[in-house]
Scaffold this motif. Sequence first.
Motif, PDB file in Angstrom:
ATOM      1  N   GLY A 184       0.686  -1.261   0.005  1.00 52.15           N
ATOM      2  CA  GLY A 184      -0.191   0.053   0.075  1.00 52.15           C
ATOM      3  C   GLY A 184       0.877   1.272  -0.050  1.00 52.15           C
ATOM      4  O   GLY A 184       0.261   2.342  -0.083  1.00 52.15           O
ATOM      5  N   ARG A 185       2.372   1.151  -0.026  1.00 47.14           N
ATOM      6  CA  ARG A 185       2.836   2.367  -0.088  1.00 47.14           C
ATOM      7  C   ARG A 185       2.886   2.940  -1.230  1.00 47.14           C
ATOM      8  O   ARG A 185       2.513   2.352  -2.457  1.00 47.14           O
ATOM      9  N   ASP A 224      12.643  20.865  -9.538  1.00 50.57           N
ATOM     10  CA  ASP A 224      12.275  22.151  -9.411  1.00 50.57           C
ATOM     11  C   ASP A 224      12.420  22.888  -8.171  1.00 50.57           C
ATOM     12  O   ASP A 224      12.902  23.960  -7.858  1.00 50.57           O
ATOM     13  N   ASP A 225      11.732  22.117  -7.252  1.00 49.66           N
ATOM     14  CA  ASP A 225      11.743  22.708  -5.837  1.00 49.66           C
ATOM     15  C   ASP A 225      12.173  21.686  -4.681  1.00 49.66           C
ATOM     16  O   ASP A 225      12.338  22.199  -3.589  1.00 49.66           O
ATOM     17  N   GLY A 226      12.644  20.461  -5.144  1.00 50.63           N
ATOM     18  CA  GLY A 226      13.205  19.726  -4.105  1.00 50.63           C
ATOM     19  C   GLY A 226      12.358  18.821  -3.237  1.00 50.63           C
ATOM     20  O   GLY A 226      12.715  18.080  -2.497  1.00 50.63           O
ATOM     21  N   ARG A 227      10.913  19.231  -3.498  1.00 50.68           N
ATOM     22  CA  ARG A 227       9.899  18.327  -2.664  1.00 50.68           C
ATOM     23  C   ARG A 227       9.342  17.380  -3.385  1.00 50.68           C
ATOM     24  O   ARG A 227      10.049  16.945  -4.599  1.00 50.68           O
ATOM     25  N   TRP A 228       8.469  16.510  -2.864  1.00 53.20           N
ATOM     26  CA  TRP A 228       8.177  15.204  -3.298  1.00 53.20           C
ATOM     27  C   TRP A 228       6.713  15.393  -4.125  1.00 53.20           C
ATOM     28  O   TRP A 228       5.854  16.351  -3.506  1.00 53.20           O
ATOM     29  N   GLY A 229       6.447  14.558  -4.800  1.00 54.91           N
ATOM     30  CA  GLY A 229       5.178  14.342  -5.495  1.00 54.91           C
ATOM     31  C   GLY A 229       4.888  13.322  -6.333  1.00 54.91           C
ATOM     32  O   GLY A 229       5.973  12.364  -6.435  1.00 54.91           O
ATOM     33  N   THR A 230       3.762  12.822  -6.658  1.00 59.05           N
ATOM     34  CA  THR A 230       3.566  11.781  -7.683  1.00 59.05           C
ATOM     35  C   THR A 230       4.024  12.086  -9.007  1.00 59.05           C
ATOM     36  O   THR A 230       4.189  13.251  -9.363  1.00 59.05           O
ATOM     37  N   THR A 285      13.362  14.341 -12.040  1.00 64.97           N
ATOM     38  CA  THR A 285      13.334  13.380 -10.938  1.00 64.97           C
ATOM     39  C   THR A 285      14.791  13.446 -10.344  1.00 64.97           C
ATOM     40  O   THR A 285      15.685  12.958 -10.998  1.00 64.97           O
ATOM     41  N   LEU A 286      14.878  13.746  -9.095  1.00 64.76           N
ATOM     42  CA  LEU A 286      16.009  13.633  -8.263  1.00 64.76           C
ATOM     43  C   LEU A 286      16.179  12.341  -7.824  1.00 64.76           C
ATOM     44  O   LEU A 286      17.392  11.895  -7.108  1.00 64.76           O
ATOM     45  N   ASP A 287      15.000  11.892  -7.266  1.00 58.98           N
ATOM     46  CA  ASP A 287      14.952  10.462  -6.460  1.00 58.98           C
ATOM     47  C   ASP A 287      13.678   9.891  -6.680  1.00 58.98           C
ATOM     48  O   ASP A 287      12.603  10.552  -6.733  1.00 58.98           O
ATOM     49  N   LEU A 288      13.552   8.638  -6.308  1.00 62.42           N
ATOM     50  CA  LEU A 288      12.285   7.802  -6.339  1.00 62.42           C
ATOM     51  C   LEU A 288      12.289   6.937  -5.066  1.00 62.42           C
ATOM     52  O   LEU A 288      13.324   6.233  -4.773  1.00 62.42           O
ATOM     53  N   GLN A 289      11.135   6.993  -4.185  1.00 62.52           N
ATOM     54  CA  GLN A 289      11.052   6.149  -2.974  1.00 62.52           C
ATOM     55  C   GLN A 289       9.536   5.769  -2.927  1.00 62.52           C
ATOM     56  O   GLN A 289       8.614   6.631  -3.143  1.00 62.52           O
ATOM     57  N   TRP A 290       9.351   4.553  -2.137  1.00 57.87           N
ATOM     58  CA  TRP A 290       7.897   4.279  -1.620  1.00 57.87           C
ATOM     59  C   TRP A 290       7.830   4.947  -0.265  1.00 57.87           C
ATOM     60  O   TRP A 290       8.807   4.811   0.629  1.00 57.87           O
ATOM     61  N   PHE A 291       6.781   5.304  -0.095  1.00 52.65           N
ATOM     62  CA  PHE A 291       6.504   5.994   1.090  1.00 52.65           C
ATOM     63  C   PHE A 291       5.017   5.330   1.775  1.00 52.65           C
ATOM     64  O   PHE A 291       4.268   5.478   0.854  1.00 52.65           O
ATOM     65  N   ALA A 323       3.210   8.224   6.678  1.00 50.12           N
ATOM     66  CA  ALA A 323       4.675   8.553   6.782  1.00 50.12           C
ATOM     67  C   ALA A 323       4.965   9.438   5.706  1.00 50.12           C
ATOM     68  O   ALA A 323       5.949   9.059   4.985  1.00 50.12           O
ATOM     69  N   LEU A 324       4.417  10.519   5.126  1.00 53.66           N
ATOM     70  CA  LEU A 324       4.691  11.046   3.673  1.00 53.66           C
ATOM     71  C   LEU A 324       5.702  12.216   4.274  1.00 53.66           C
ATOM     72  O   LEU A 324       5.818  12.814   5.222  1.00 53.66           O
ATOM     73  N   PRO A 325       6.322  12.478   2.949  1.00 52.98           N
ATOM     74  CA  PRO A 325       7.342  13.475   3.041  1.00 52.98           C
ATOM     75  C   PRO A 325       6.982  14.769   2.817  1.00 52.98           C
ATOM     76  O   PRO A 325       5.815  14.945   2.614  1.00 52.98           O
TER      77      PRO A 325
END
Length: 334
Positions: free
Chosen positions: A30-31, A39-45, A127-133, A137-139
Motif C-alpha cells: 500500500g505504499r 524544480d523545488d526539491g519536494r516530493w510528489g507523484t 526526477t532527483l529521487d524515487l522512493q516508496w512511502f 508517513a509522507l515527506p
Amino acid sequence: MSDLLNLRAVWGNRPLLSVGVSVLLQDETGRVLLQRRGDDGRWGTPGGGLNPGEDFLTAAHRELFEETGLRCPDLRLLPLAQGLVSGPEFHHRYPNGHEVYMVGARAHGHLPAAALAGAQPDDSGETLDLQWFPLDALPELSSNTNRASLSVLRARAGLAGLPLQPVPSPPPVGSHLLALRRLVGPRPLFAPGANVLITDDAGRLLLLRHAGTGLWTLPGGSLEPGESFEACARREAHEETGLTVTALEPLALSAGAAYRFTYPHGDVVDYVSVLYRAHGWTGPLTPQPEEVLETGWFGAADLPRPEDLSGALIRDHVGVWRDALAAQQGGQPA
C-alpha cells in the motif's frame, strides 16, 4: 509543459490552465511511489502535462516512463468522483514565477516494490529521487495537487485527508481563451471545459444551435483560471440557457486527437471536457441571444443528424445520453 512554455513568451507569469495527469502507484503493502522533484526539491507523484492529441491515460503511461523508467500494466484512470482535478485550490507557483491552475485527472496502478530497482528516469532533471512511502508517513509535498491526490489514497486506507495550503483568490471570470487568442492567433490551444445534459419532464434533451457555427451543441463552455469543472458547467448552463441546474453528476471525461475542433474563422482547440448530467433545474429557458440561434428539446428518435452536431465531442456526448436512455428502456444503443 512545452506548450505552456511557448505561451509564456507572450503571456508572462500570469496564471494559465495546465492540463495534466497525476500517476498514483502503490506497491503490495500500500505504499505510494513518490519522486523528489528537480524544480523545488519536494516530493510528489509522477505526472505531467498532456501533449496535443493525447488522452489522459496515454499521457499517464508516457509521463510515468519518462520520470521513472517504469511501466505499469494495470494503470487506469480513477472514477471521476475521485479522479478529477480542478478548482482554485490547485493554484501553483513554480520557483521561476510561472503560475498555473492544474486541471485534469488522476491515474492509479500497482507495481511490486522490487520494481523500483529497475527505475531509470530520463535525463531531464525532473526526477532527483524515487522512493516508496507509507501513506501515514509522507515527506514534504510539492503542491496541493499532490496533497489532494494522496488524500484520495489515504481515504481508501481509512486515513484523514491532508490539509491544503492556502492559495490566492482566483482572477475574476472573464474570457481567458479569447484573451489568449488575441496574442497567439488561431494555433491549437487546449480548451478544458464542461458540457451538461439537461432534460425536460418528458425526458427530451436540450440542444442549442450555436450562432458561431450554425450547428447544434450542448450547454457548456470553457473553464476560467481557478474554476472547477462543475462550477464551469453551472455557469455556462446558466449563461447560455438562463436555467439554474441543481445536482450535477459527472459522466465522462473526454480528451485526445478525436476532439480537435476548428471553428469557421480558423481558431483550433483541443477540447478537454467533462460531461455532466443535470438532475433537476429551475428557471425559464432564456437563451443567450449572442451565442444561441435557437433551442430545441429532442427525443432519441428526432435528434439532429450527426453532421448537424458541433463536432466529435458533442456527437459523443449526445451518444452517452442516447445510450443511457436506451439502456433504461431495455433496448440497445442506437
